[in-house]
Design an enzyme around this catalytic site. Structure first.
Site, short mmCIF file in Angstrom:
data_model
loop_
_atom_site.label_atom_id
_atom_site.label_comp_id
_atom_site.label_asym_id
_atom_site.label_seq_id
_atom_site.Cartn_x
_atom_site.Cartn_y
_atom_site.Cartn_z
CD GLU A 40 -23.41 2.39 32.69
OE1 GLU A 40 -23.99 2.47 33.86
OE2 GLU A 40 -22.94 1.18 32.18
CG HIS A 64 -18.37 -6.20 4.03
ND1 HIS A 64 -17.97 -6.62 3.00
CD2 HIS A 64 -17.09 -6.25 4.87
CE1 HIS A 64 -16.86 -7.52 2.95
NE2 HIS A 64 -16.30 -7.29 4.27
CE LYS A 105 -31.63 -0.83 36.61
NZ LYS A 105 -30.50 -1.12 37.69
#
Length: 345
Positions: free
Chosen positions: A230, A246, A340
């Site tokens: 950001e 893993h 948005k």
């Protein structure tokens, strides 16, 4: 371009003022008054997104040895199926208008869960008043990601109050603040004596991969990743030890031409699990054989809570200086705002 012209909304000041934010947030936390009883609460969900959710992450990390009930951070429109009338749902939205958090609020009501809100206002505040829920009002006027102290510290006091935790948060955080007042005088300077600025010079042209340790630095790694994305407008990715041992460690084999464009940051707490600390050393030795740069950031501070807040401050400055080196205004988040608006249509 000068720093002042590059940063017209003064993200610099927001980061510089973090120790003062801690002091103000402690006052808010100390003065929390609850009208509703919460003695039946046996599990807690923090519903939030972005900086508000990270505040919950860091709270769970800071109080990891003190919280006696399950604590879960939900980043979604929905809540876990196990939420019921014995659950507390903390709805955290800095703006008060985060649609995922508002959706979680409505689901919490449908499940008859206890609800507490933490916000500066907006729709969430009006709903909390309408449905007679306890509300914690925090200081407005910041970018949500720059208000992590307000999103985190009052919740620490809230959880301590509800779960009756014997922990002198005020004294701990006062000491933390005093330490950060000294650190910021170094971290805020654009010179070679500032280790954060020096690290920013080494990483800002790279794609950053941040590795933390589960239960120790993992949430701090998430915070740093978000700040680089950001503030610096840079891609960053995160994983944690031991899980990455893993699977992801094997991925460091093919496409070696990409490795020179990557940089690895290790967030290490010297008090981490002894086997994980050994895993970090071995994994670093494996990556040393590859054309990828690695840097280790050691958490500093007397207590674990000290080290958490120091890491936040260090990472925020790192993201700021990366933005400056890119000649990028750290404040606007145009792609989030576009998204948005597109969702509203």
């Amino acid at each position: 371009m000068s720093r002042e012209k590059l940063d017209p909304q003064n993200m610099y000041k927001s980061i510089f003022d973090f120790p003062d934010q801690i002091e103000k947030a402690v006052e808010i936390g100390k003065n929390i008054g609850l009208r509703k009883p919460y003695s039946k609460v046996n599990k807690i969900v923090l519903a939030g997104m972005g900086g508000s959710a990270v505040g919950g992450d860091l709270l769970s990390l800071a109080l990891r040895n003190h919280v006696s009930v399950p604590f879960f951070v939900s980043r979604n429109y929905t809540l876990p199926n196990w939420v019921d009338e014995n659950s507390l749902v903390i709805c955290s939205s800095y703006s008060g208008n985060t649609e995922e958090t508002l959706s979680a609020f409505n689901e919490a009501r449908s499940k008859n869960a206890a609800i507490i809100g933490i916000t500066t206002g907006g729709i969430l505040s009006s709903w909390l008043k309408e449905y007679d829920c306890d509300e914690i009002t925090i200081t407005r006027g910041l970018q949500p990601r720059a208000a992590v102290g307000f999103s985190m510290i009052p919740m620490m006091f809230l959880i301590r109050k509800i779960l009756k935790i014997d922990l002198d948060l005020k004294s701990i955080l006062e000491e933390t603040r005093n330490e950060l007042l000294e650190k910021r005088n170094t971290y805020s300077k654009m010179d070679s004596q500032n280790p954060v600025y020096s690290l920013a010079q080494k990483i800002y042209k790279k794609c950053v991969i941040i590795y933390g340790e589960t239960g120790a630095t993992d949430k701090l790694a998430i915070r740093l990743k978000g700040q680089l994305c950001e503030n610096s407008k840079m891609l960053a990715f995160v994983n944690e030890i031991p899980e990455m041992n893993h699977n992801e460690i094997v991925g460091w084999e093919n496409n070696p031409d990409l490795f020179t464009h990557l940089v690895v940051l290790w967030l290490v707490d010297s008090n981490g699990h002894i086997r994980n600390l050994e895993r970090v050393k071995i994994t670093q030795s494996i990556l040393d054989k590859l054309p990828v740069e690695q840097y280790t950031v050691h958490l500093k501070g007397k207590s674990f809570i000290d080290r958490i807040f120091h890491s936040i401050h260090y990472g925020d400055w790192l993201s700021y200086w990366c933005a400056f080196l890119h000649q990028t205004d750290p404040t606007p988040v145009d792609k989030i705002n576009f998204l948005k608006k597109a969702l509203e249509s």
